[in-house]
Enzyme design. Structure first.
Site, PDB file in Angstrom:
ATOM      1  CD  GLU A  77      -1.181   1.070   8.331  1.00  0.00           C
ATOM      2  OE1 GLU A  77      -0.812   0.266   9.217  1.00  0.00           O
ATOM      3  OE2 GLU A  77      -1.138   2.305   8.460  1.00  0.00           O
ATOM      4  CG  HIS A  86       4.808   0.647  20.024  1.00  0.00           C
ATOM      5  ND1 HIS A  86       3.689   0.660  20.819  1.00  0.00           N
ATOM      6  CD2 HIS A  86       4.924   1.889  19.532  1.00  0.00           C
ATOM      7  CE1 HIS A  86       3.157   1.873  20.806  1.00  0.00           C
ATOM      8  NE2 HIS A  86       3.897   2.634  20.037  1.00  0.00           N
ATOM      9  NE  ARG A 143      -2.306   9.089  25.893  1.00  0.00           N
ATOM     10  CZ  ARG A 143      -2.446   8.271  24.848  1.00  0.00           C
ATOM     11  NH1 ARG A 143      -3.178   8.636  23.814  1.00  0.00           N
ATOM     12  NH2 ARG A 143      -1.831   7.109  24.826  1.00  0.00           N
TER      13      ARG A 143
HETATM   14  C1  MV4 Z   1       0.110  -2.636  12.840  1.00  0.00           C
HETATM   15  C2  MV4 Z   1       0.758  -3.868  13.109  1.00  0.00           C
HETATM   16  C3  MV4 Z   1       1.383  -4.507  12.058  1.00  0.00           C
HETATM   17  N1  MV4 Z   1       1.350  -3.959  10.822  1.00  0.00           N
HETATM   18  N2  MV4 Z   1       0.129  -2.134  11.600  1.00  0.00           N
HETATM   19  C4  MV4 Z   1      -1.859  -2.094  17.137  1.00  0.00           C
HETATM   20  C5  MV4 Z   1      -2.286  -0.862  17.824  1.00  0.00           C
HETATM   21  C6  MV4 Z   1      -2.377   0.170  16.796  1.00  0.00           C
HETATM   22  N3  MV4 Z   1      -1.945   1.414  17.325  1.00  0.00           N
HETATM   23  C7  MV4 Z   1      -1.503  -0.294  15.686  1.00  0.00           C
HETATM   24  N4  MV4 Z   1      -1.248  -1.677  15.932  1.00  0.00           N
HETATM   25  C8  MV4 Z   1      -0.566  -2.429  15.059  1.00  0.00           C
HETATM   26  N5  MV4 Z   1      -0.510  -1.943  13.804  1.00  0.00           N
HETATM   27  C9  MV4 Z   1       0.725  -2.784  10.614  1.00  0.00           C
HETATM   28  N6  MV4 Z   1       0.702  -2.264   9.389  1.00  0.00           N
HETATM   29  C10 MV4 Z   1       0.735  -4.371  14.402  1.00  0.00           C
HETATM   30  C11 MV4 Z   1       0.073  -3.656  15.388  1.00  0.00           C
HETATM   31  C12 MV4 Z   1       0.130  -4.227  16.699  1.00  0.00           C
HETATM   32  C13 MV4 Z   1       0.808  -3.568  17.735  1.00  0.00           C
HETATM   33  C14 MV4 Z   1       1.419  -2.344  17.563  1.00  0.00           C
HETATM   34  C15 MV4 Z   1       2.082  -1.722  18.593  1.00  0.00           C
HETATM   35  C16 MV4 Z   1       2.160  -2.323  19.832  1.00  0.00           C
HETATM   36  C17 MV4 Z   1       1.571  -3.536  20.034  1.00  0.00           C
HETATM   37  C18 MV4 Z   1       0.884  -4.177  19.001  1.00  0.00           C
HETATM   38  C19 MV4 Z   1       0.292  -5.419  19.210  1.00  0.00           C
HETATM   39  C20 MV4 Z   1      -0.375  -6.025  18.206  1.00  0.00           C
HETATM   40  C21 MV4 Z   1      -0.456  -5.429  16.958  1.00  0.00           C
END
Ligand code: MV4
Length: 447
Positions: free
Chosen positions: A200, A208, A291
């Protein structure tokens, strides 16, 4: 309606589910490990059954033990709570095979959303915006380089069978990519037993934001607005709020309706959450959780709906009985997760509670199984309480949260209460100005 529900979980969420059952006139069966004999969820249940030794794999994760407990107690249905077996499609299927009702989604939807590539494709087809990236798994370095060239760096490599952030690898340039790809594959195989990975575009400073939905078995779906879960450390959420300080009513309605419509198209049933990253005014799907979530109470506080009650009604075959226009949003809610851990080093701090005094008053809710004299076992998650506060607006909510945190007494072990108190004094937090990396910078222990 069910006469008896077995709750396949422990701690605050087991209590939370018992409360909904009791208000519905449903008897409850608690299950517990030998480490949880004195736990509040056992003391307050109508019946309890010991299902094994302390290690979760031999008790709370043991399907035979839980199914046997359901048979012995003559339960009609099983609620899995969160964690443990809650997103195990096999378990949901076995529950139904044994003629109990699984209070949750259909096994096929749990399985679909557990496969991150399939999930992304399914929601994309249903109209949800996703992060630009590979169309499915990446076969080799050549293909990876080609895709990366199209979408641009930095690139995040994720495991198909992953989720929750484990095993992700960030490639800053074409030089990094081959090694990141091979490390990601090895870790995916080691952690999840499946080496497949996908790519990605990396979003640098997103929030988030997740949308709560409820769907019955008749195609009726509502969204219950969003939760902002950006305040996290090492993929563990610390504090969540609803609504998000980053959204206006327009953006909220738009993404909420897109999420609800997609869930209807997929044929999903029960409570569920669509997780997005939100950056520069755009939403990008990352995962769907099939969930009940830890942070569900803040949605309950702003909508007045009991999500566990709704899950039980839906599992019993009842229609929602209301439409999107009937869902009213009111005020602001924040949840502080309180862990038995040092507020600065984050070292776990199991032990015995001395004095205990929970805050109360208008707009204050504490979901916890703690009591004075209780010993927090070392075998499980360190979250021991959730303090949830509601106010007519965000400022009132914050004032009430400061007041509640100062009332809360948990003697005998370290807790994250001082961390939350520190947060309450941070200008960026007070202004709602934070992204997913903000808290880790504040506490200064970046991975
Ligand atoms: C990402 C991202 C940045 N760009 N995807 C971390 C957990 C997983 N559910 C998806 N995550 C992330 N995906 C893209 N394309 C950054 C994260 C991420 C993150 C996401 C949500 C909450 C906290 C986080 C902490 C670090 C990285």
């Amino acid at each position: 309606m069910f006469e008896k529900v077995l709750i396949a979980n422990r701690g605050e969420i087991a209590l939370r589910i018992q409360r909904a059952c009791r208000e519905m006139g449903i008897r409850t069966v608690a299950v517990h490990s030998t480490a949880d004999e004195t736990a509040m969820h056992v003391r307050l249940a109508d019946e309890s059954i010991c299902i094994g030794p302390p290690a979760a794999k031999d008790s709370y994760l043991s399907m035979p033990a839980i199914l046997t407990a359901a048979a012995i107690s003559n339960a009609d249905a099983i609620h899995p709570g969160y964690g443990f077996l809650s997103e195990n499609a096999d378990f949901a299927a076995k529950v139904e095979e044994h003629d109990f009702t699984f209070i949750g989604p259909k096994p096929e939807h749990i399985e679909l959303m557990g496969d991150k590539i399939a999930a992304k494709q399914a929601v994309k087809d249903a109209g949800i915006p996703v992060v630009p990236g590979s169309d499915g798994g990446v076969a080799d370095v050549a293909e990876a380089l080609k895709i990366a060239n199209e979408i641009g760096y930095p690139i995040l490599i994720k495991a198909t069978a992953g989720g929750g952030g484990r095993g992700m690898k960030l490639a800053h340039s074409a030089d990094d990519l081959p090694e990141c790809l091979s490390t990601a594959r090895k870790e995916a195989e080691a952690y999840f037993g499946n080496p497949e990975v996908y790519m990605e575009k990396y979003l640098g400073k997103p929030r988030h934001i997740e949308i709560q939905i409820l769907a019955d078995g008749f195609g009726n779906v509502v969204h219950l607005g969003e939760r902002d879960c950006s305040l996290q450390r090492r993929h563990q959420k610390v504090l969540e709020e609803a609504p998000s300080p980053a959204l206006n009513d327009d953006a909220r309605q738009k993404i909420g309706n897109i999420a609800a419509e997609a869930v209807r198209k997929i044929g999903y049933r029960s409570a569920g959450t669509i997780e997005f990253l939100y950056e520069n005014g755009e939403f990008y799907f990352i995962e769907m959780n099939t969930r009940l979530q830890v942070e569900h109470p803040i949605t309950e506080m702003i909508t007045g709906l009991d999500l566990v009650r709704e899950m039980i009604r839906i599992a019993n075959g009842a229609p929602l009985g209301y439409e999107q226009k009937d869902v009213r949003f009111s005020g602001h809610a924040i949840e502080c997760r309180i862990n038995a851990e040092h507020p600065e080093t984050f070292m776990p701090s199991p032990g015995t509670i001395g004095d205990y005094h929970a805050p109360g008053g208008l707009g204050v809710r504490v979901d916890s199984g703690l009591y004075s004299g209780y010993t927090v076992p070392s075998h499980y998650d360190s979250m021991i309480a959730k303090l949830i506060v509601h106010g007519t607006n965000r400022n009132e909510c914050l004032m009430r949260l400061r007041r509640s945190l100062s009332e809360y007494v948990i003697d005998g072990l370290d807790t994250s209460i001082p961390l939350h108190q520190k947060l309450m004094g941070e200008v960026d937090f007070v202004n709602g100005d934070y992204d997913i990396h903000w808290l880790e910078k504040l506490v200064g222990l970046k991975e």
